[in-house]
Write a protein that holds these residues in place. Structure first.
Motif, short mmCIF file in Angstrom:
data_model
loop_
_atom_site.label_atom_id
_atom_site.label_comp_id
_atom_site.label_asym_id
_atom_site.label_seq_id
_atom_site.Cartn_x
_atom_site.Cartn_y
_atom_site.Cartn_z
N ASP A 184 1.97 -1.74 10.86
CA ASP A 184 1.39 -1.87 9.51
C ASP A 184 2.52 -2.16 8.53
O ASP A 184 2.98 -1.29 7.80
N LYS A 238 6.15 -0.29 2.92
CA LYS A 238 6.84 -0.13 4.20
C LYS A 238 7.77 -1.33 4.48
O LYS A 238 7.32 -2.37 4.96
N MET A 293 -8.74 0.57 11.00
CA MET A 293 -8.60 1.45 9.85
C MET A 293 -9.63 1.01 8.82
O MET A 293 -9.81 -0.19 8.59
N GLY A 337 -8.71 5.65 6.65
CA GLY A 337 -7.39 5.93 6.05
C GLY A 337 -7.58 6.20 4.57
O GLY A 337 -7.59 5.29 3.74
N THR A 338 -7.74 7.48 4.25
CA THR A 338 -8.08 7.82 2.86
C THR A 338 -6.92 7.61 1.89
O THR A 338 -7.14 7.56 0.68
N ASN A 339 -5.69 7.46 2.42
CA ASN A 339 -4.56 7.26 1.50
C ASN A 339 -4.68 5.91 0.82
O ASN A 339 -4.68 5.79 -0.40
N CYS A 391 -8.10 9.93 9.10
CA CYS A 391 -6.71 10.18 9.47
C CYS A 391 -5.77 10.11 8.27
O CYS A 391 -4.56 10.18 8.44
C1 PEP Z 1 -4.05 5.71 5.20
O1 PEP Z 1 -3.85 4.72 4.50
O2 PEP Z 1 -4.80 6.65 4.88
C2 PEP Z 1 -3.34 5.84 6.49
C3 PEP Z 1 -3.63 6.81 7.33
O3 PEP Z 1 -2.38 4.93 6.77
P1 PEP Z 1 -0.89 4.97 6.15
O4 PEP Z 1 -0.75 6.27 5.41
O5 PEP Z 1 0.04 4.83 7.29
O6 PEP Z 1 -0.88 3.78 5.26
#
Ligand code: PEP
Ligand code: MG
Length: 623
Positions: free
Chosen positions: A373, A378, A474, A497-499, A547
């Protein structure tokens, strides 16, 4: 490891004679609270003599003999660790399952490891003596591990790197002690109910302690994240590490109170301190009994609904923690770690090896591996070096070529990664997760590539499972959440992916402190998207999990259960408290609560309802 003859082992207990007239004033030492609980008892002081090593060069003719000496040292060290492991059988089951993986890691490092290979190379090529080669190689590996600590790395990951470096140094210390025949610390004569005080305590020493006989531990050195701390926590021994000046202040006959909650050690406590400590000892013993049962208890609600609790993994060094947490598999393996802190992109074999180690460590529990990702916050230098991503970031990287978009533009990246995942899948169940999906075409294209890669591997004669791994996505953009019904026809499972979902829905940068107050995963807009995606999956009888960080928040567990979710993946350390939250609620009550929450349009009102529904009580169901 310095240069003098090792003195015989000694106990500091008799450092200075004591007379009954000598006044004993209460003295308090501040340290790091590493293992909860309060203990009171007589002090037992102990030191371990340094091992002596010679840094002389050997003759070329002696290489074989030095190699044989190394082999003997390795065999002896493995034997000692094997004995230590067998001794774990007398400890409570809880402690055994936490300590055994650490001892196993030590034993593995004495096998065909990077450490042992490096030591042999130093003996053969640099003509170093075996002990000197062990010290140099361990220092080099530990330094390389610590160097991975990039700025911005989460504190947990930094702690993991430090622990890994400590592991290497620890196994080197044992090997050197055996090569130089230096005596080990002895705990003979440790009286029942004593407080062990030492300048420092090695993890293997900590594993030798008998929690039923020892009241507490206090040392001058050591930190909260080291293996010694992990061991003491696992054994449930109240402990304070890093209490400067303590080991030198103790006198024979001293009494001490070790407060592993506040991180203090009180020497010669006055009567009111003793009385308070006694009360704390009783209260803590009661609480511990309740929590000890939790890890072995199933993750199911009060009315018997089973809930899946898995771990998120970002660095392989977290594996022992996952084993300890009671997680049933890995729900999100973020593979970015493999690409970071290196100049080139890892090839198929390198990736296969990494995934395989993780899959094997999970012992048959599933591992959901998310393909790379890249993008947003990142940054990955190896991809820039390989010309796979632009050197200058897009004007708006969060909305640019990230996640699956990059992988489909540079299919060689995805093909290599899928090949490695398929090969690792021969050693245990794996699943593939695609990041940042926003439309069905991305899932179809990825599935085509997965099938093509599998055919190619089979032609090449690689061993891969007959059935291809489930291909999930996701759900982390509003676009994906709102087209979840269409995506459910293409994907095999959803990982919410709640973030990112919160960030994209509310247009709030996850990492921008100025708008942090607006970042709200229980904003009705985010909850409605989660509900829509969950219901789409449930209608299709398709697995769906959460997650993102929301999964780790026990206050939100009842709400998510009420929305129909039954699978959560989170950092290993969060699993016990979420399990506790699961066990305290009934599904019907959660469903009623979720309905009430979903009728609201004001985020503040939702926050209030969540607070009112209450954090799980401290009691553990089963009392
Ligand atoms: C999210 O976006 O909720 C997730 C689990 O992925 P990352 O935190 O790695 O972007
Ligand atoms: Mg994300």
């Amino acid at each position: 490891m310095s240069g003098t003859e090792p003195p015989p082992p000694q106990h500091r207990r008799l450092a200075r004679p004591v007379t009954s007239q000598e006044p004993k004033n209460e003295r308090r030492f501040a340290g790091i609270a590493v293992s909860g609980g309060v203990a009171i008892g007589p002090i037992f002081g102990t030191t371990e003599p340094e091992a002596t090593i010679t840094r002389h060069k050997i003759q070329a003719a002696d290489i074989a003999a030095e190699g044989a000496r190394l082999d003997a040292g390795i065999i002896q060290s493995r034997k000692q660790l094997g004995k230590l492991r067998a001794r774990l059988g007398v400890l409570p089951e809880e402690s055994q399952s936490e300590i055994a993986p650490l001892i196993d890691a030590y034993i593995r490092m004495l096998g065909p490891s990077r450490l042992v290979r490096g030591v042999r190379r130093r003996i053969e090529e640099s003509l170093q003596s075996a002990e000197s080669a062990v010290v140099s190689e361990a220092d080099a590996i530990a330094a390389a591990i610590v160097a991975q600590a990039a700025p911005g790395l989460p504190a947990e990951d930094m702690a993991g790197l430090r622990r890994r470096a400590d592991e290497i140094r620890e196994i080197a210390r044992r090997l050197v002690r055996n090569l130089t025949r230096a005596p080990f610390r002895s705990f003979a004569g440790l009286p029942d109910g004593a407080i062990l005080v030492a300048e420092s305590l090695r993890p293997a020493d900590a594993a030798l302690l008998d929690p039923s006989r020892l009241a507490g531990v206090a040392t001058e050195e050591g930190g909260a994240d080291g293996h010694t701390a992990v061991m003491l926590r696992a054994l449930g021994i109240p402990a304070v590490l890093g209490a400067a000046g303590l080991a030198h202040a103790i006198r024979p006959g001293d009494i001490a109170v070790v407060d592993g909650i506040s991180g203090t050690v009180t020497l010669n406590p006055a009567p009111p301190t003793v009385a308070a400590a006694r009360r704390a000892v009783t209260a803590f013993a009661r609480e511990r009994q309740r929590y000890a049962r939790l890890r072995r208890l199933p993750a199911e609600t009060e009315d018997g609904e089973a809930v899946e609790l898995q771990a998120n993994l970002e660095l392989p060094i977290e594996l022992p923690l996952i084993a300890q947490s009671g997680a049933v598999g890995i729900g999100l393996l973020r593979t970015e770690f493999l690409f970071m802190n290196r100049e080139t992109v890892p090839d198929e074999d390198t990736q296969t090896e990494s995934y395989r180690t993780i899959v094997e460590a999970m012992n048959g529990d599933p591992v959901s591996i998310r393909v790379l990702d890249w993008g947003g916050e990142k940054e990955i230098e190896a991809l820039t070096n390989a010309g796979l991503v632009p050197e200058i970031a897009d004007a708006n990287p969060a909305l640019g070529v990230r996640g699956i978009r990059l992988l489909l533009r540079k299919p060689e990246l995805l093909e290599t990664q899928l090949a490695a995942i398929l090969r690792a899948g021969a050693f245990g169940p794996v699943r593939v997760i695609l990041p940042m999906v926003t439309n069905v075409a991305e899932v179809r294209a990825s599935r085509d590539i997965l099938e093509r890669v599998a055919r190619r591997l089979r032609r090449r004669g690689e061993r891969i499972a007959d059935k291809l791994p489930p291909l999930g996505i996701m759900i982390e953009t509003p676009g994906a959440a709102l087209s979840a019904d269409a995506l459910a026809l293409e994907a095999d499972f959803f990982a919410i992916g709640t973030n990112d979902l919160t960030a994209y829905t509310l247009a709030v940068d996850r990492a921008d402190a100025d708008v942090a107050a607006l970042y709200d995963p229980i904003h009705p807009a985010v909850l409605r998207l989660i509900q829509f995606a969950t219901e789409a999956a449930l209608r299709m009888r398709m697995p769906v999990s959460v997650c993102g960080e929301m999964a780790a928040n026990p206050r939100l567990t009842p709400l998510m259960l009420g929305l129909g979710l039954r699978s959560f993946s989170m950092s290993a350390s969060a699993i016990p408290r979420v399990k506790q939250a699961v066990r305290m609620v009934e599904i019907d009550a959660c469903a009623r609560f979720a309905r009430r929450v979903m009728e609201q349009s004001d985020p503040a009102r939702i926050a209030q309802l969540v607070a009112e529904f209450g954090q799980p009580a401290t009691a553990v169901r089963g009392d």
